[in-house]
Design a protein around this motif. Structure first.
Motif, short mmCIF file in Angstrom:
data_model
loop_
_atom_site.label_atom_id
_atom_site.label_comp_id
_atom_site.label_asym_id
_atom_site.label_seq_id
_atom_site.Cartn_x
_atom_site.Cartn_y
_atom_site.Cartn_z
N ALA A 191 -8.58 10.05 -7.83
CA ALA A 191 -7.74 11.10 -8.40
C ALA A 191 -8.54 12.39 -8.62
CB ALA A 191 -7.14 10.62 -9.72
N GLU A 192 -9.75 12.26 -9.16
CA GLU A 192 -10.61 13.42 -9.38
C GLU A 192 -10.98 14.09 -8.06
OE1 GLU A 192 -13.99 12.34 -11.69
OE2 GLU A 192 -12.81 11.62 -13.39
N LEU A 193 -11.25 13.26 -7.05
CA LEU A 193 -11.63 13.79 -5.75
C LEU A 193 -10.48 14.55 -5.10
CD1 LEU A 193 -13.98 13.98 -3.85
CD2 LEU A 193 -13.35 11.78 -2.87
N LEU A 194 -9.27 13.99 -5.20
CA LEU A 194 -8.10 14.68 -4.64
C LEU A 194 -7.88 16.02 -5.33
CD1 LEU A 194 -5.67 14.49 -2.68
CD2 LEU A 194 -4.35 13.55 -4.59
N GLN A 195 -8.07 16.03 -6.65
CA GLN A 195 -7.91 17.27 -7.40
C GLN A 195 -8.95 18.30 -6.96
OE1 GLN A 195 -7.73 16.56 -11.62
NE2 GLN A 195 -6.33 18.25 -11.90
N GLY A 196 -10.18 17.83 -6.71
CA GLY A 196 -11.23 18.74 -6.25
C GLY A 196 -10.93 19.31 -4.87
N GLY A 202 1.82 3.56 -3.30
CA GLY A 202 1.16 4.39 -4.29
C GLY A 202 1.05 5.82 -3.79
N LEU A 203 1.14 6.78 -4.70
CA LEU A 203 1.11 8.19 -4.32
C LEU A 203 0.31 8.99 -5.34
CD1 LEU A 203 2.34 10.21 -2.20
CD2 LEU A 203 4.12 10.65 -3.88
N ALA A 204 -0.61 9.80 -4.83
CA ALA A 204 -1.34 10.75 -5.68
C ALA A 204 -1.04 12.14 -5.16
CB ALA A 204 -2.84 10.47 -5.63
N CYS A 205 -0.67 13.03 -6.06
CA CYS A 205 -0.23 14.37 -5.67
C CYS A 205 -0.90 15.39 -6.58
CB CYS A 205 1.29 14.44 -5.79
SG CYS A 205 2.00 15.97 -5.16
N ALA A 206 -1.57 16.37 -5.96
CA ALA A 206 -2.30 17.40 -6.72
C ALA A 206 -1.77 18.78 -6.35
CB ALA A 206 -3.79 17.32 -6.44
#
Length: 335
Positions: free
Chosen positions: A291-296, A260-264
């Motif tokens: 996801a919200e935390l990574l964006q923050g 899994g990968l989250a990218c901001a």
């Protein structure tokens, strides 16, 4: 804690051989409270498909209580080996737990006698189902408030840590350290956009195999990171193998299997200057909270990187002018 008490109080008013509460868990129903079974504690956690053809599925769909004189003659009743008592139940009431106009569970009341229940008893069971639904609603509100508090605390800590330095290399390391600890992931990387070529160069990496990616350059628009830079939007992919944007060269170089990968995007004003990636959450899949935390954190990263770059440029300019003056002192004096 509330659900077992609901069944205890219900037994004072309605005679039953067994009773249970099941909650909706995506496409299944999960048993969360049981009373009167041979192994009431052991069957907790038992799940069954959320099927509209089954009696429980019918209750959820109609959001109305259902009374059955003999479930053994109803095609919607399924006898399962995990619940041996299901083959002995005849009289049955199923009442929906409704929260904000959505059926989230079922309260089941069972009897081994045929025709044990009538409509009046179904109304009473529905009243208890409403109390159980209120408990669900309260728990959801509490969980949401706790989630918001944890997110705010994590972002406040991230802001404190990330902005504590003006050295660019130190800032980048701090960003990744905070990303890994806040999101609880296996690895994290940070890439910066080369303004001349549009390529993404990975500057720092922490965690499993991430350090081997330092110096790797992705062509403009390539990979999930490239898509994020081009669109200026966040991307969360819990199964990278099923996403056409994912490039295998990263795993081949690092020896790390990305699931899994989250990218901001990391932005300064209206310009995307880099990407912050987190891979393989230790709890399975990325949640909306992560996801919200990574964006923050990516938003904080943009400000911290801008300050560090400005400080570096200012210090370089000071050194340049100081050098020019020191090298020119003798000619000035001679002139």
């Amino acid at each position: 804690q509330v659900f077992p008490q609901v069944l205890v109080q219900l037994e004072r008013l309605i005679q039953f051989d067994s009773a249970s509460i099941m909650l909706r868990d995506e496409d299944r129903l999960r048993l969360v409270a049981a009373r009167g079974f041979a192994d009431s504690d052991g069957i907790l956690g038992h799940t069954m498909p959320l099927d509209e053809t089954r009696l429980t599925g019918r209750v959820l769909t109609t959001r109305q209580p259902i009374v059955i004189a003999d479930v053994q003659k109803d095609p919607g009743w399924v006898v399962t080996p995990d619940l041996p008592e299901s083959g002995e139940i005849h009289g049955w009431i199923g009442a929906p737990l409704v929260v904000r106009d959505r059926a989230v569970g079922v309260l089941n009341v069972d009897s081994r006698q045929v025709g044990a229940y009538r409509a009046a008893q179904a109304d009473m069971v529905m009243a208890f189902a409403d109390q159980a639904a209120a408990a669900v609603a309260n728990a959801q509100l509490f969980s949401e408030s706790q989630r918001r508090v944890r997110a705010m605390v994590a972002l406040a800590e991230a802001a404190r840590v990330v902005t504590a330095s003006l050295d660019l290399e130190d800032v980048l390391q701090r960003i990744l350290g905070q990303t890994m600890s806040s999101l609880d992931v296996a690895s994290a990387t940070l890439g910066m956009v080369d303004e001349a070529t549009g390529e993404i160069e990975f500057k720092v990496g922490l965690g499993s195999g991430a350090s081997s990616l330092v110096g790797l350059r992705l062509p403009r628009g390539q990979g999930i990171a490239g898509w994020v830079v081009e669109h200026g939007e966040m991307a969360v992919v819990n199964d990278v193998r099923s996403d056409a944007r994912f490039v295998r060269v990263i795993d081949e170089r690092s020896g790390f299997e990305t699931r899994g990968l989250a990218c901001a995007p990391i932005r300064i004003q209206d310009r995307t200057i880099g990407v912050l990636e987190a891979a393989n959450p230790l709890q399975g899949e990325f949640s909306s909270d992560q996801a919200e935390l990574l964006q923050g954190i990516a938003g904080l990263a943009g400000t911290a990187i801008a300050h560090a770059q400005l400080f570096s440029e200012t210090r370089a300019a000071q050194q340049l002018y100081a050098g020019l003056f020191e090298d020119s002192a003798d000619p000035i004096l001679i002139t």
